[in-house]
Design an enzyme around this catalytic site. Structure first.
Site: not given
Length: 150
Positions: A50, A56, A59-60
């Protein structure tokens, strides 16, 4: 009050690779606030996929780290009012609202979580968290957690 990684492990059941809070910079149980930190490093396993050419932080996982910081605050607040924690019970996530991921988090960033406990009632906690990198908000959310037997 500050907490190091060993003290955090005494509070949270999470372990590598899912323990996402490295240090607690401050806890104020009277005000219901915590400031915690996650050092994002290039060797985090999730960066392998990722994304390999432009890593990056998912987000989770940012949201999970925010929830863990809030969980530490909940436990410390219970201790501050002399409530005994039951080893058969855990603070578990019951809801997430108003999640915003505003900027990408990349290797080398230091995430600072600032959480505030908004309400505690009958084993339910409602909190709000903002996450900063270099003083800029990169994520925010509201959490509902329950202290439940597992």
């Amino acid at each position: 009050m500050q907490l190091n990684i060993q003290q955090i492990k005494e509070i949270l059941p999470h372990r590598y690779p899912f323990l996402l809070v490295d240090k607690v910079l401050e806890v104020d149980c009277d005000e219901g606030r915590i400031t915690a930190q996650k050092n994002v490093t290039a060797n985090e396993e999730f960066f392998n996929g990722h994304f390999p050419k432009q890593p990056i932080m998912p987000g989770v996982l940012i949201v999970e780290a925010m929830a863990q910081a809030t969980g530490i605050l909940g436990v410390k607040m219970m201790h501050s009012v002399n409530e005994q924690l039951d080893e058969k019970k855990l603070f578990v996530l019951a809801g997430i609202d108003k999640v915003r991921i505003k900027k990408p988090v990349v290797p080398g960033d230091i995430l600072i979580f600032e959480a505030k406990m908004n309400k505690i009632k009958r084993g339910m906690c409602k909190s709000s968290v903002e996450t900063f990198v270099d003083g800029e908000v990169v994520a925010s959310a509201e959490f509902l957690a329950a202290y439940r037997e597992m």
